[in-house]
Design an enzyme around this catalytic site. Structure first.
Site, short mmCIF file in Angstrom:
data_model
loop_
_atom_site.label_atom_id
_atom_site.label_comp_id
_atom_site.label_asym_id
_atom_site.label_seq_id
_atom_site.Cartn_x
_atom_site.Cartn_y
_atom_site.Cartn_z
N TYR A 89 -23.82 -2.70 22.62
CA TYR A 89 -22.47 -2.31 22.19
C TYR A 89 -22.21 -0.83 22.45
O TYR A 89 -21.10 -0.43 22.74
CB TYR A 89 -22.29 -2.56 20.69
CG TYR A 89 -21.74 -3.91 20.34
CD1 TYR A 89 -22.42 -5.07 20.68
CD2 TYR A 89 -20.54 -4.03 19.64
CE1 TYR A 89 -21.92 -6.31 20.33
CE2 TYR A 89 -20.03 -5.27 19.30
CZ TYR A 89 -20.72 -6.40 19.64
OH TYR A 89 -20.22 -7.62 19.30
N ASP A 109 -23.80 -10.61 16.33
CA ASP A 109 -22.39 -10.95 16.50
C ASP A 109 -22.25 -12.44 16.76
O ASP A 109 -21.45 -13.14 16.13
CB ASP A 109 -21.81 -10.14 17.68
CG ASP A 109 -20.36 -10.50 17.95
OD1 ASP A 109 -19.58 -10.59 16.98
OD2 ASP A 109 -20.00 -10.69 19.13
N ASP A 162 -21.12 -15.78 13.90
CA ASP A 162 -20.00 -16.72 14.06
C ASP A 162 -20.51 -18.15 13.96
O ASP A 162 -19.86 -19.01 13.37
CB ASP A 162 -19.32 -16.53 15.43
CG ASP A 162 -18.11 -15.60 15.36
OD1 ASP A 162 -18.12 -14.69 14.50
OD2 ASP A 162 -17.18 -15.76 16.17
C1 IPM Z 1 -17.26 -8.79 14.65
C2 IPM Z 1 -16.27 -8.75 15.79
C3 IPM Z 1 -16.36 -7.37 16.45
C4 IPM Z 1 -17.76 -7.25 17.01
C5 IPM Z 1 -15.28 -7.11 17.51
C6 IPM Z 1 -13.90 -7.24 16.94
C7 IPM Z 1 -15.46 -5.79 18.18
O1 IPM Z 1 -16.48 -9.79 16.66
O2 IPM Z 1 -17.16 -7.98 13.72
O3 IPM Z 1 -18.14 -9.67 14.68
O4 IPM Z 1 -18.03 -7.70 18.14
O5 IPM Z 1 -18.61 -6.71 16.32
MG MG Z 2 -17.93 -11.19 16.02
#
Ligand code: IPM
Ligand code: MG
Length: 356
Positions: free
Chosen positions: A135, A246, A250
């Site tokens: 990142y 990340d 999800d």
């Molecule tokens: C998260 C989101 C962020 C990330 C984005 C919006 C930059 O997906 O908080 O998981 O990738 O960290």
């Molecule tokens: Mg995310």
């Protein structure tokens, strides 16, 4: 205590309004100041994280954040895109430890896309490193490839990097968190391929020696993605880097029925934090009154617990959310037959009522 309230884009303002409603009802000595962030800030001030917003965030005791992003900003240069606001806040405020708990409430088991016996009673915690990895690693960019089969062609490149102290500090966070839970940490990496991951695994193993009461295991990220849908309850705490975290968070979110249920906390070394739902800005449903505010309301509860040292009030919110679910009240994302579908604002009102 001062709270910076940053609603952002898409459904951000709607869900943050409900969390603020709940916080106000608790009648705590909190002062809340709102500032624009993300696309909303770009529209007003020409930058997703204007200096005034950053200053407010820096001076606050905690930050309540909605979500950022909208397709209409997709054509902006990368440094002006809404996502840069949240990445900038994480970096400028050194919020390196991201807590993403995935809890499947019994009442919502049916809303999950997985079988009830796989997810019922699930309670895992993903600890995601938030300040390093691909990142933020330099160099990055788009250039003409200097070598290889496609030399001269345009290529995009990013750099995955983790230093020992960065891995050490997130390791300590994960082990400490595990001590308050079931004393199991699974460190997720890709050490069969990546040098960064080899160092990650070595450091995790070394830090684990200071926590002989906590069991450490290691797992490759591809296998972890599989185990999360196969046997998610076999995990307690998962610790991993920024990119893998990340993606896995999800995935974990969907185990719980809806990503609309997942709060998160991003902390610095002094437990100052930014609190946001794990989901995004969902511009497709913005303004329709159908977004689920519970992840943001639960994030406010995490804020009371972690940054403001008000665990009893945090618990009051969490109990109220549970009550509302038991009452069968559901926003569209967690609606199943036999329950009652309500709007974003009605959900906020129901939580307030359940606070008693
Ligand atoms: C998260 C989101 C962020 C990330 C984005 C919006 C930059 O997906 O908080 O998981 O990738 O960290
Ligand atoms: Mg995310």
């Amino acid at each position: 205590m001062n709270i910076a309230v940053l609603p952002g884009d898409g459904i951000g303002p709607e869900i943050v309004a409900e969390a603020v409603k709940v916080l106000k009802d608790l009648q705590l000595p909190l002062s809340m100041e709102t500032a624009p962030v993300g696309g909303a800030a770009y529209d007003i001030a020409g930058h997703p994280l204007p200096p005034a917003t950053l200053d407010l965030a820096k001076s606050a005791d905690a930050i309540l954040f909605g979500a950022v992003g909208d397709w209409k900003y997709d054509t902006l240069a990368r440094e002006l895109r809404p996502e840069q606001a949240i990445l900038g806040l994480r970096k400028h405020l050194a919020l390196f430890a991201n807590f993403r708990p995935a809890i499947c409430y019994q009442e919502l088991t049916a809303a999950s896309s997985l079988k009830p016996e796989i997810v019922g009673g699930l309670d895992i915690l993903i600890v995601r490193e938030l300040n390093g990895d691909i990142y933020f690693g330099s160099p990055k960019g788009i250039r003409n490839a200097p070598d290889g089969l496609f030399a001269g062609a345009r290529e995009g490149f990013d750099t995955m990097r983790y230093s020992e102290p960065e891995i050490e500090r997130i390791a300590h966070v994960a082990f400490e968190a595990a001590r308050k839970r079931h004393r199991k940490v699974c460190s997720v990496d890709k050490s069969n391929v990546l040098e960064t991951s080899q160092l990650w695994r070595e450091v995790m193993t070394r830090v684990a020696k200071e926590y002989s009461d906590v069991e450490l295991s290691h797992m490759y990220v591809d296998n972890a993605a599989m185990q999360l849908v196969k046997a998610p309850k076999s995990f307690d705490v998962i610790v991993t880097g920024n990119l893998f975290g990340d993606i896995l968070s999800d995935e974990a979110a969907m185990l719980t029925g809806s990503i609309g249920m997942l709060p998160s906390a991003s902390l610095d070394k002094n437990n100052k934090g930014l609190y946001e739902p794990s989901h995004g800005s969902a511009p497709d449903i913005a303004g329709k009154g159908i977004a689920n505010p519970l992840a943001t309301i639960l994030s406010a509860a995490m804020m009371l617990r972690f940054s403001l040292n008000l665990p009893k009030d945090a618990q009051r919110i969490e109990t109220a959310v549970q009550k509302v679910l038991v009452q069968g009240l559901r926003t569209a994302d967690i609606y199943t037959e036999g329950t009652q579908k309500i709007s974003t604002a009605q959900m906020g009102d129901a939580v307030v009522k359940a606070l008693g």
